[in-house]
Design a protein around this motif. Sequence first.
Motif, PDB file in Angstrom:
ATOM      1  N   ALA A  84       1.104  -1.242  -0.321  1.00 22.93           N
ATOM      2  CA  ALA A  84      -0.005  -0.136  -0.196  1.00 22.93           C
ATOM      3  C   ALA A  84       0.717   1.055   0.237  1.00 22.93           C
ATOM      4  O   ALA A  84       0.248   2.180  -0.118  1.00 22.93           O
ATOM      5  N   LEU A  85       2.024   1.186   0.194  1.00 24.25           N
ATOM      6  CA  LEU A  85       2.946   2.665  -0.006  1.00 24.25           C
ATOM      7  C   LEU A  85       3.200   2.860  -1.670  1.00 24.25           C
ATOM      8  O   LEU A  85       3.179   2.380  -2.369  1.00 24.25           O
ATOM      9  N   SER A  86       3.198   5.089  -1.194  1.00 24.05           N
ATOM     10  CA  SER A  86       3.527   5.201  -2.257  1.00 24.05           C
ATOM     11  C   SER A  86       4.864   4.642  -2.295  1.00 24.05           C
ATOM     12  O   SER A  86       6.137   4.518  -1.929  1.00 24.05           O
ATOM     13  N   PRO A  87       5.574   5.243  -3.871  1.00 23.92           N
ATOM     14  CA  PRO A  87       6.837   4.951  -4.175  1.00 23.92           C
ATOM     15  C   PRO A  87       7.483   5.914  -3.391  1.00 23.92           C
ATOM     16  O   PRO A  87       9.247   5.116  -2.974  1.00 23.92           O
ATOM     17  N   GLN A  88       7.723   6.735  -2.748  1.00 23.44           N
ATOM     18  CA  GLN A  88       9.046   7.669  -1.898  1.00 23.44           C
ATOM     19  C   GLN A  88       9.036   6.874  -0.618  1.00 23.44           C
ATOM     20  O   GLN A  88      10.098   7.066  -0.080  1.00 23.44           O
ATOM     21  N   ASP A  89       8.091   6.222   0.211  1.00 19.51           N
ATOM     22  CA  ASP A  89       7.343   5.568   0.733  1.00 19.51           C
ATOM     23  C   ASP A  89       8.541   4.537   0.631  1.00 19.51           C
ATOM     24  O   ASP A  89       8.667   4.129   2.080  1.00 19.51           O
ATOM     25  N   ARG A  90       8.279   3.854  -0.532  1.00 25.06           N
ATOM     26  CA  ARG A  90       8.935   2.274  -1.043  1.00 25.06           C
ATOM     27  C   ARG A  90      10.338   2.652  -0.407  1.00 25.06           C
ATOM     28  O   ARG A  90      11.689   2.406  -0.616  1.00 25.06           O
ATOM     29  N   VAL A  91      10.920   3.807  -1.636  1.00 21.77           N
ATOM     30  CA  VAL A  91      12.582   4.544  -0.819  1.00 21.77           C
ATOM     31  C   VAL A  91      13.036   5.028   0.130  1.00 21.77           C
ATOM     32  O   VAL A  91      13.859   4.108   1.169  1.00 21.77           O
ATOM     33  N   LYS A  92      11.708   5.356   1.428  1.00 24.09           N
ATOM     34  CA  LYS A  92      12.232   5.759   3.089  1.00 24.09           C
ATOM     35  C   LYS A  92      12.239   3.696   3.596  1.00 24.09           C
ATOM     36  O   LYS A  92      13.233   3.605   4.122  1.00 24.09           O
ATOM     37  N   LYS A  93      12.167   2.638   2.869  1.00 24.87           N
ATOM     38  CA  LYS A  93      11.916   1.545   3.272  1.00 24.87           C
ATOM     39  C   LYS A  93      12.986   0.563   2.701  1.00 24.87           C
ATOM     40  O   LYS A  93      13.458  -0.671   3.434  1.00 24.87           O
ATOM     41  N   GLY A  94      13.396   1.879   1.971  1.00 23.70           N
ATOM     42  CA  GLY A  94      15.320   1.020   1.279  1.00 23.70           C
ATOM     43  C   GLY A  94      15.112   0.562  -0.078  1.00 23.70           C
ATOM     44  O   GLY A  94      15.781  -0.104  -1.042  1.00 23.70           O
ATOM     45  N   MET A  95      13.959   0.921  -0.859  1.00 25.73           N
ATOM     46  CA  MET A  95      13.944   0.230  -2.224  1.00 25.73           C
ATOM     47  C   MET A  95      14.823   1.852  -2.990  1.00 25.73           C
ATOM     48  O   MET A  95      14.842   2.945  -3.344  1.00 25.73           O
ATOM     49  N   GLY A  96      15.570   1.274  -4.220  1.00 20.87           N
ATOM     50  CA  GLY A  96      16.164   2.565  -4.833  1.00 20.87           C
ATOM     51  C   GLY A  96      15.609   2.284  -6.539  1.00 20.87           C
ATOM     52  O   GLY A  96      15.688   0.704  -6.901  1.00 20.87           O
TER      53      GLY A  96
END
Length: 234
Positions: free
Chosen positions: A69-81
């Motif tokens: 359910a997370l946005s791309p921006q929040d996925r970056v914060k979780k550790g995705m690049g």
Amino acid sequence: MSYLSATNMTGGYGKADILHDCTLTVDKGQIAVIVGPNGAGKSTAMKAVFGMLGLRAGQVTLDGTDISALSPQDRVKKGMGFVPQVNNVFPTMTVEENLEMGAFIRNDNYRVTMEQVFDLFPILKDKRRQNAGELSGGQRQQVAVGRALMTQPKLLMLDEPTAGVSPIVMDELFDRIIEVARTGISILMVEQNARQALEIADKGYVLVQGANKYTDTGQALLADPDVRRTFLGG
């Protein structure tokens, strides 16, 4: 459990599904490569993992946490690049400014990471004051990968990283990708140069019409006569 687990993804744009029960997993420090014919849904699968595409079914977990359910921006914060195929640098900004943009989510001193990027891509240190738009295609790709690394990702996703570059530059980029994976960062990569990509892949996925056709180690897929004949030119 795999570090990235994107299971049974079904979705697309509007009412048209492009992905059909597609599953991708990557373990920590692994290189996973997605290959397949044009229009197979490779880049769409990558965008779905990154949250740029709404899914009608399926789940994406990162390090055991459901991030569907997370946005791309929040996925970056979780550790995705994520490094997209095109428009992946700020052409009127310098190399160093591009890298600084990659550290926008950080509150700590990012200079150590920038030096690590310069160690990985020495040419970028030489050209740090030059606008990214003035660089060669291969150098711009290095900037794009470097900027993603500035976020200190645990999972780095690359969409066609060798598109439009020479074979020599392709080999160099693949060597650097191997180096990144050796630091423990997981890699998920879409690549048109299927044979070369599978040679460095711990895991390979062949997609056809948005669905998993073959899944195996890179070496096993290279040795599979059906894969070789249909997707690798014999």
